[in-house]
Design an enzyme around this catalytic site. Structure first.
Site, mmCIF file in Angstrom:
data_model
loop_
_atom_site.group_PDB
_atom_site.id
_atom_site.type_symbol
_atom_site.label_atom_id
_atom_site.label_comp_id
_atom_site.label_asym_id
_atom_site.label_seq_id
_atom_site.Cartn_x
_atom_site.Cartn_y
_atom_site.Cartn_z
ATOM 1 N NE ARG A 1 -76.323 23.084 -107.352
ATOM 2 C CZ ARG A 1 -77.983 23.232 -107.371
ATOM 3 N NH1 ARG A 1 -78.153 23.885 -106.389
ATOM 4 N NH2 ARG A 1 -78.565 22.808 -108.432
ATOM 5 C CD GLU B 1 -75.269 19.546 -101.209
ATOM 6 O OE1 GLU B 1 -76.232 18.949 -101.905
ATOM 7 O OE2 GLU B 1 -75.110 20.606 -101.295
ATOM 8 C CG HIS C 1 -79.292 20.882 -101.452
ATOM 9 N ND1 HIS C 1 -78.300 20.619 -102.207
ATOM 10 C CD2 HIS C 1 -79.994 21.751 -102.153
ATOM 11 C CE1 HIS C 1 -78.384 21.241 -103.628
ATOM 12 N NE2 HIS C 1 -79.549 22.032 -103.444
HETATM 13 C C1 GLV Z 1 -81.840 22.910 -106.209
HETATM 14 O O1 GLV Z 1 -80.634 23.236 -105.734
HETATM 15 C C2 GLV Z 1 -82.129 23.037 -107.540
HETATM 16 O O2 GLV Z 1 -81.135 23.545 -108.195
HETATM 17 O O3 GLV Z 1 -83.261 22.816 -107.972
#
Ligand code: GLV
Length: 326
Positions: A238, A267, A286
């Protein structure tokens, strides 16, 4: 009997979306851009279920706006830092997530980023496109070796261990730090060390920790100061685990060699972010779990959690099992 009402904050992949549409009265947010918190507060009024993504902040206010009929929050992600889980638990609401199915895709992508950053793939491609590549050269675009290098994994849960298995194939030495590691899988030779040792000894550091009070800002100036100047950092966990301004300084001053980030704050990362001025920093949007099969499986798990919760059954994947003990 009328179908339960649900708010779905973004279309999930088929066939899971069809499952939800068949069993629920669905209010589906139609845009690619997520609904704002204000919109979520309005749209959840009177719903029995909420199917959300990691882009949606689901706090106590959202749960209260939904009202006492809210029976389940199903997050289509493994990380649930966007959901106030204690607030859900206090209200007896089970929270679902999607563990396991994204482990391999995320570990694969972590390796792609480790290699891209270490071997300057993106920087090299930019050179070709811009005409900056003048000639093959013995000392041109040199990067880091993998065989015999030490990989430090911060977090040794499912994804950390899957990265370790890949690293073993590359002949790397693996160390990890984790306050509470699950038992390492047989066949992965990995040594547990404290975080400081990991910072000092690793040639590559990859982050696989959930975001919480202990991990927010974990990779800060003090941490970068302990890393090797040849080291590479990858973050697929994260964004807030890394202090981005300290990372900029560490990369700009060549305190560390390179970094690759799948996750950032915020983001999307604004195009004027200083990080994007650096040749030794890769930023991608991401997408570590973004493979066809994985996203389909995540969608299905999220739909199954939602539907189970609406029926009053235990969620197949629930992060706050305490709700069932009351
Ligand atoms: C992606 O980042 C998730 O947590 O599934």
């Amino acid at each position: 009997m009328s179908k339960p009402k649900v708010f779905v904050t973004r279309r999930i992949l088929e066939p899971a979306m069809k499952m939800v549409l068949e069993s629920c009265q669905v209010d589906l947010w139609p845009d690619e851009i997520p609904p704002s918190h204000e919109i979520i507060l309005k749209r959840v009024r009177g719903v029995n279920g909420l199917l959300c993504l990691l882009t949606d902040r689901v706090d106590a206010a959202v749960m209260d706006a939904a009202g006492p009929g809210l029976k389940v929050v199903s997050n289509c992600a493994v990380g649930v830092d966007n959901v106030d889980v204690p607030a859900a638990t206090a209200r007896g609401i089970p929270v679902g997530n999607t563990p396991g199915v994204l482990t391999d895709a995320t570990a694969d992508f972590t390796f792609a980023l480790l290699m891209a950053a270490a071997r300057r793939v993106v920087e090299g491609e930019r050179q070709v496109r811009s005409g900056g590549w003048k000639s093959w050269g013995l000392d041109y675009m040199l990067g880091a070796d993998f065989a015999g290098a030490t990989l430090g994994l911060v977090g040794f849960g499912r994804i950390g261990r899957a990265v370790a298995r890949r690293a073993a194939g590359f002949g790397m030495r693996i160390i990890f730090s984790d306050p509470n590691p699950a038992a390492p899988e047989p066949g992965v030779d990995a040594a547990q060390v404290d975080f400081d040792t990991l910072l000092r000894e690793s040639d590559f550091i990859s982050l696989h920790t959930p975001l919480n009070d202990e991990t927010r800002g974990l990779m800060n100036a003090a941490a970068f100061a302990k890393m090797k100047p040849t080291s590479v950092l990858v973050n697929t966990s994260r964004g807030p685990v890394v202090d981005q301004s300290a990372l900029y300084d560490a990369l700009h001053s060549k305190r560390i060699f390179a970094a690759a980030l799948d996750v950032t704050v915020p983001e999307p990362l604004p195009t004027d972010s200083p990080l994007l001025t650096l040749d030794n920093c890769i930023v991608v949007p991401h997408i570590a779990s973004a493979s066809w099969q994985t996203r389909q499986k995540m969608s299905r798990m999220a739909a199954e959690n939602l539907i189970a919760g609406l029926k009053g059954e235990h969620l197949p994947n629930c992060v706050n099992l305490e709700v069932y003990k009351k």
